[in-house]
Every structure is written in structure tokens, then in C-alpha cells.
Design a protein around this motif. Structure first.
Motif, PDB file in Angstrom:
ATOM      1  N   LEU A  21      15.178 -29.621 -27.522  1.00 25.33           N
ATOM      2  CA  LEU A  21      14.613 -28.905 -26.420  1.00 25.33           C
ATOM      3  C   LEU A  21      13.545 -28.344 -26.597  1.00 25.33           C
ATOM      4  O   LEU A  21      13.291 -27.662 -27.816  1.00 25.33           O
ATOM      5  CB  LEU A  21      15.859 -27.974 -26.010  1.00 25.33           C
ATOM      6  N   PHE A  22      12.564 -28.196 -25.797  1.00 27.65           N
ATOM      7  CA  PHE A  22      11.366 -27.138 -25.850  1.00 27.65           C
ATOM      8  C   PHE A  22      10.769 -26.922 -24.709  1.00 27.65           C
ATOM      9  O   PHE A  22      10.985 -27.447 -23.531  1.00 27.65           O
ATOM     10  CB  PHE A  22      10.256 -28.007 -26.901  1.00 27.65           C
ATOM     11  N   TYR A  23       9.970 -25.970 -24.718  1.00 31.66           N
ATOM     12  CA  TYR A  23       8.861 -25.676 -23.454  1.00 31.66           C
ATOM     13  C   TYR A  23       7.513 -25.466 -24.064  1.00 31.66           C
ATOM     14  O   TYR A  23       7.210 -24.940 -25.100  1.00 31.66           O
ATOM     15  CB  TYR A  23       9.372 -24.474 -22.895  1.00 31.66           C
ATOM     16  N   ASN A  24       6.599 -26.313 -23.147  1.00 30.73           N
ATOM     17  CA  ASN A  24       5.196 -25.966 -23.747  1.00 30.73           C
ATOM     18  C   ASN A  24       4.464 -25.962 -22.352  1.00 30.73           C
ATOM     19  O   ASN A  24       4.772 -26.859 -21.270  1.00 30.73           O
ATOM     20  CB  ASN A  24       4.730 -26.941 -24.456  1.00 30.73           C
ATOM     21  N   ASP A  25       3.412 -25.268 -21.787  1.00 30.32           N
ATOM     22  CA  ASP A  25       2.772 -24.945 -20.807  1.00 30.32           C
ATOM     23  C   ASP A  25       1.586 -25.908 -20.550  1.00 30.32           C
ATOM     24  O   ASP A  25       0.846 -26.070 -19.703  1.00 30.32           O
ATOM     25  CB  ASP A  25       2.300 -23.680 -20.423  1.00 30.32           C
ATOM     26  N   ASP A  26       1.636 -26.708 -21.766  1.00 32.31           N
ATOM     27  CA  ASP A  26       0.234 -27.660 -21.564  1.00 32.31           C
ATOM     28  C   ASP A  26       0.786 -29.159 -21.447  1.00 32.31           C
ATOM     29  O   ASP A  26       1.781 -29.521 -22.193  1.00 32.31           O
ATOM     30  CB  ASP A  26      -0.473 -27.761 -22.859  1.00 32.31           C
ATOM     31  N   GLN A  27       0.637 -29.899 -20.396  1.00 29.93           N
ATOM     32  CA  GLN A  27       0.979 -31.281 -20.039  1.00 29.93           C
ATOM     33  C   GLN A  27       0.725 -32.175 -21.138  1.00 29.93           C
ATOM     34  O   GLN A  27       1.720 -33.113 -21.442  1.00 29.93           O
ATOM     35  CB  GLN A  27       0.158 -31.586 -18.635  1.00 29.93           C
ATOM     36  N   GLU A  28      -0.290 -32.307 -21.891  1.00 25.76           N
ATOM     37  CA  GLU A  28      -0.611 -33.122 -22.523  1.00 25.76           C
ATOM     38  C   GLU A  28       0.047 -33.041 -24.047  1.00 25.76           C
ATOM     39  O   GLU A  28       0.562 -34.001 -24.865  1.00 25.76           O
ATOM     40  CB  GLU A  28      -2.296 -33.226 -22.941  1.00 25.76           C
ATOM     41  N   VAL A  29      -0.004 -31.490 -24.500  1.00 26.47           N
ATOM     42  CA  VAL A  29       1.081 -31.437 -25.647  1.00 26.47           C
ATOM     43  C   VAL A  29       2.471 -31.808 -25.420  1.00 26.47           C
ATOM     44  O   VAL A  29       2.805 -32.385 -26.307  1.00 26.47           O
ATOM     45  CB  VAL A  29       0.678 -29.911 -25.876  1.00 26.47           C
ATOM     46  N   SER A  30       2.831 -31.478 -24.336  1.00 30.30           N
ATOM     47  CA  SER A  30       4.250 -31.760 -23.977  1.00 30.30           C
ATOM     48  C   SER A  30       4.409 -33.393 -24.125  1.00 30.30           C
ATOM     49  O   SER A  30       5.556 -33.669 -24.602  1.00 30.30           O
ATOM     50  CB  SER A  30       4.729 -31.237 -22.621  1.00 30.30           C
ATOM     51  N   LYS A  31       3.551 -34.196 -23.555  1.00 20.09           N
ATOM     52  CA  LYS A  31       3.647 -35.410 -23.704  1.00 20.09           C
ATOM     53  C   LYS A  31       3.764 -35.851 -25.321  1.00 20.09           C
ATOM     54  O   LYS A  31       4.694 -36.839 -25.641  1.00 20.09           O
ATOM     55  CB  LYS A  31       2.610 -36.315 -22.907  1.00 20.09           C
ATOM     56  N   GLY A 199       0.541 -22.416 -36.165  1.00 16.11           N
ATOM     57  CA  GLY A 199       1.047 -22.438 -34.710  1.00 16.11           C
ATOM     58  C   GLY A 199       0.882 -23.704 -33.982  1.00 16.11           C
ATOM     59  O   GLY A 199       1.217 -23.590 -32.760  1.00 16.11           O
ATOM     60  N   ASN A 200       0.332 -24.819 -34.670  1.00 14.83           N
ATOM     61  CA  ASN A 200       0.197 -26.041 -33.929  1.00 14.83           C
ATOM     62  C   ASN A 200       1.459 -26.898 -34.161  1.00 14.83           C
ATOM     63  O   ASN A 200       2.011 -26.896 -35.352  1.00 14.83           O
ATOM     64  CB  ASN A 200      -1.111 -26.648 -34.421  1.00 14.83           C
ATOM     65  N   TYR A 201       1.743 -27.805 -33.284  1.00 17.73           N
ATOM     66  CA  TYR A 201       2.912 -28.628 -33.491  1.00 17.73           C
ATOM     67  C   TYR A 201       2.614 -29.744 -34.473  1.00 17.73           C
ATOM     68  O   TYR A 201       1.586 -30.328 -34.344  1.00 17.73           O
ATOM     69  CB  TYR A 201       3.452 -29.573 -32.090  1.00 17.73           C
ATOM     70  N   ASN A 202       3.479 -29.995 -35.410  1.00 21.04           N
ATOM     71  CA  ASN A 202       3.403 -31.266 -36.342  1.00 21.04           C
ATOM     72  C   ASN A 202       3.937 -32.309 -35.935  1.00 21.04           C
ATOM     73  O   ASN A 202       5.207 -32.536 -36.001  1.00 21.04           O
ATOM     74  CB  ASN A 202       3.786 -30.752 -37.681  1.00 21.04           C
ATOM     75  N   LEU A 203       3.400 -33.343 -35.277  1.00 21.76           N
ATOM     76  CA  LEU A 203       4.080 -34.286 -34.535  1.00 21.76           C
ATOM     77  C   LEU A 203       4.734 -35.400 -35.438  1.00 21.76           C
ATOM     78  O   LEU A 203       5.690 -35.836 -35.336  1.00 21.76           O
ATOM     79  CB  LEU A 203       3.046 -35.077 -33.837  1.00 21.76           C
ATOM     80  N   GLU A 204       4.012 -35.506 -36.708  1.00 23.81           N
ATOM     81  CA  GLU A 204       4.720 -36.320 -37.596  1.00 23.81           C
ATOM     82  C   GLU A 204       6.283 -35.696 -38.129  1.00 23.81           C
ATOM     83  O   GLU A 204       7.079 -36.716 -38.404  1.00 23.81           O
ATOM     84  CB  GLU A 204       3.774 -36.397 -39.081  1.00 23.81           C
ATOM     85  N   THR A 205       6.124 -34.374 -38.527  1.00 22.35           N
ATOM     86  CA  THR A 205       7.209 -33.735 -38.813  1.00 22.35           C
ATOM     87  C   THR A 205       8.306 -33.579 -37.736  1.00 22.35           C
ATOM     88  O   THR A 205       9.447 -34.000 -38.174  1.00 22.35           O
ATOM     89  CB  THR A 205       6.957 -32.325 -39.137  1.00 22.35           C
ATOM     90  N   ILE A 206       7.912 -33.443 -36.415  1.00 25.91           N
ATOM     91  CA  ILE A 206       9.119 -33.679 -35.432  1.00 25.91           C
ATOM     92  C   ILE A 206       9.631 -34.996 -35.467  1.00 25.91           C
ATOM     93  O   ILE A 206      10.944 -35.157 -35.345  1.00 25.91           O
ATOM     94  CB  ILE A 206       8.260 -33.391 -34.211  1.00 25.91           C
ATOM     95  N   THR A 207       8.889 -36.313 -35.513  1.00 25.92           N
ATOM     96  CA  THR A 207       9.310 -37.441 -35.597  1.00 25.92           C
ATOM     97  C   THR A 207      10.277 -37.549 -36.827  1.00 25.92           C
ATOM     98  O   THR A 207      11.579 -38.055 -36.756  1.00 25.92           O
ATOM     99  CB  THR A 207       8.267 -38.533 -35.509  1.00 25.92           C
ATOM    100  N   ASP A 208       9.857 -37.044 -38.019  1.00 30.56           N
ATOM    101  CA  ASP A 208      10.729 -37.419 -39.433  1.00 30.56           C
ATOM    102  C   ASP A 208      12.149 -36.487 -39.012  1.00 30.56           C
ATOM    103  O   ASP A 208      13.024 -36.905 -39.331  1.00 30.56           O
ATOM    104  CB  ASP A 208      10.023 -36.881 -40.474  1.00 30.56           C
ATOM    105  N   LEU A 209      12.038 -35.215 -38.484  1.00 24.64           N
ATOM    106  CA  LEU A 209      13.210 -34.506 -38.468  1.00 24.64           C
ATOM    107  C   LEU A 209      14.056 -35.035 -37.415  1.00 24.64           C
ATOM    108  O   LEU A 209      15.256 -35.164 -37.787  1.00 24.64           O
ATOM    109  CB  LEU A 209      12.698 -33.246 -38.180  1.00 24.64           C
ATOM    110  N   THR A 210      13.655 -35.707 -36.400  1.00 24.14           N
ATOM    111  CA  THR A 210      14.465 -36.121 -35.455  1.00 24.14           C
ATOM    112  C   THR A 210      15.254 -37.480 -35.965  1.00 24.14           C
ATOM    113  O   THR A 210      16.319 -37.717 -35.839  1.00 24.14           O
ATOM    114  CB  THR A 210      13.460 -36.527 -33.961  1.00 24.14           C
TER     115      THR A 210
END
Length: 222
Positions: A21-31, A199-210
Motif C-alpha cells: 500500500l502507498f500514496y503518491n500525488d504524482d501519476q507517473e511515479v505511482s505507475k 527521499g526517492n523511491y528505489n524501484l529495484e529495492t521495491i521489486t526485490d522486497l516484494t
């Protein structure tokens, strides 16, 4: 309208055991965050409605999921009244998660056969939610409780399905303690949707943690 029935959503929650679960106000970041979770094996995601015009972000995010991420079930969290639930269901929300127990939300979701998960803390609240048709109860705030509390609830109410949110980490120790206590699935936010030191999202880390979390849960569910 919802792409998945409440039974389908509940089944995927039970089988995968993880709801990022998350919230972000940027459409492209959310995607990008949604895609990172999907690449890690997540097939559900709760977009928390916590900002102005959040419904506009969700609408685009859900269209993106339907077009590009087959099998991804997108829902909405932090819903506190029936009007908000109805708005998001019009935008195709496949499930609704609330921080509180409200009968008005139950009624509008049940009318459309959309799964809703009520935020509950006491056994009395849980029983009331189940009487109103709640399939999987959200234990919230999860960090105010612990796995032993879930085990105590499951004693007299073995049929109760529980999803703690808050206080759960994507680690062997944390997941093992909750699933061994009898939870059906867990909701994980900032511990999973990780940011780097800038403060930036680390997409690779998110994938690995998931991926790691889902693999751990699979072993615990055997």
C-alpha cells in the motif's frame, strides 16, 4: 466498475498473502511503483486516498493496470465514508479498505459485491464487521498490537480472517510471527515501498522486497 468479484479478490489476498500500500500525488511515479510491485509478484495493491485529487491519480493508475498489468487487482484504502467508497467504485476499485468500521461503507460495497476490509481493533468490532459481510478484517493500527493478539482472537473465532496493517515488515522474522499466529494476509506500506536516503523511491529495492516477502509467505503457508 470492478474487474474482479469480492470472492476473487479475497482468494488472491489469501493465496499471495501480501497487500502493498502507498500514496503518491504524482501519476507517473505511482505507475512506476505499481509496476515495481507487480514485477516482484504482487497481484494486489492498495492505493491510499490521502491527498487532494487522489481519485484522479487512482483513475489513471487503474487504467494503466488494466491495460498493462494483467491480473493486477487495484483497490483503495483510507476510505472513511460511503460517498468516497462509491466514487472509487465508479473508477473501478476492486476492493475498499477503511481505517474504521462504518456500516454505510458496508452497504454500498455489498450492493455492488465489492470486497471491503474494515479497520477493527476489538473482538466486538471484528464480530460486527463480519455480521456486515466483511470477509477479511483489517487489524489497525497493527503496530499497536502484536501476533499474540491475533492468536488470542483466533482462539474463540477460528473463522475470522485477519490482515494486520502497520507494524509488519518484509522480513522472515516479522512475517513468520504474524503468519504463525494465523493471519490471512498482511498489508505493508513504507517498509516495502522503500525510499533511498534522498527521499526517492528505489524501484529495484521495491521489486526485490516484494519478491522476498511473497516467497517467505509461500513457505509459511505450506
Amino acid at each position: 466498475m470492478a474487474q474482479y468479484s469480492r470472492i476473487e479478490v479475497a482468494t488472491v489476498m489469501q493465496n499471495t498473502g501480501l497487500v502493498p500500500l502507498f500514496y503518491n500525488d504524482d501519476q507517473e511515479v505511482s505507475k512506476k511503483i505499481l509496476k515495481a510491485c507487480y514485477d516482484g509478484g504482487a497481484r494486489l495493491l492498495e492505493f491510499t486516498s490521502r491527498g487532494d485529487f487522489a481519485f484522479e491519480i487512482f483513475a489513471q493508475l487503474n487504467k494503466y493496470a488494466i491495460t498493462n498489468l494483467p491480473g493486477m487487482i487495484l483497490g483503495v484504502g483510507s476510505i472513511t465514508d460511503a460517498a468516497a467508497a462509491s466514487l472509487y467504485m465508479q473508477l473501478g476499485a476492486n476492493f475498499i479498505v477503511t481505517p474504521v468500521l462504518r456500516e454505510d461503507i458496508a452497504l454500498v460495497c455489498n450492493r455492488r459485491k465489492v470486497l471491503w476490509s474494515a479497520g477493527c481493533a476489538t473482538l466486538t468490532e471484528i464480530a460486527k464487521a463480519e455480521e456486515l459481510g466483511c470477509e477479511i478484517v483489517k487489524l489497525f493500527p497493527g503496530n499497536a498490537y502484536n501476533p499474540s493478539y491475533v492468536k488470542a482472537i483466533k482462539g474463540p473465532c477460528s473463522w475470522t480472517s485477519i490482515m494486520p496493517t502497520g507494524g509488519v515488515e518484509p522480513t522472515q522474522q516479522s512475517l513468520e510471527s504474524w503468519f504463525n499466529a494465523g493471519v490471512t494476509c498482511v498489508g505493508i506500506g513504507s517498509k516495502l515501498i522503500a525510499k533511498d536516503k534522498d527521499g526517492n523511491y528505489n524501484l529495484e529495492t521495491i521489486t526485490d522486497l516484494t519478491k522476498t516477502a511473497i516467497n517467505i509467505i509461500k513457505t509459511l503457508k505450506k
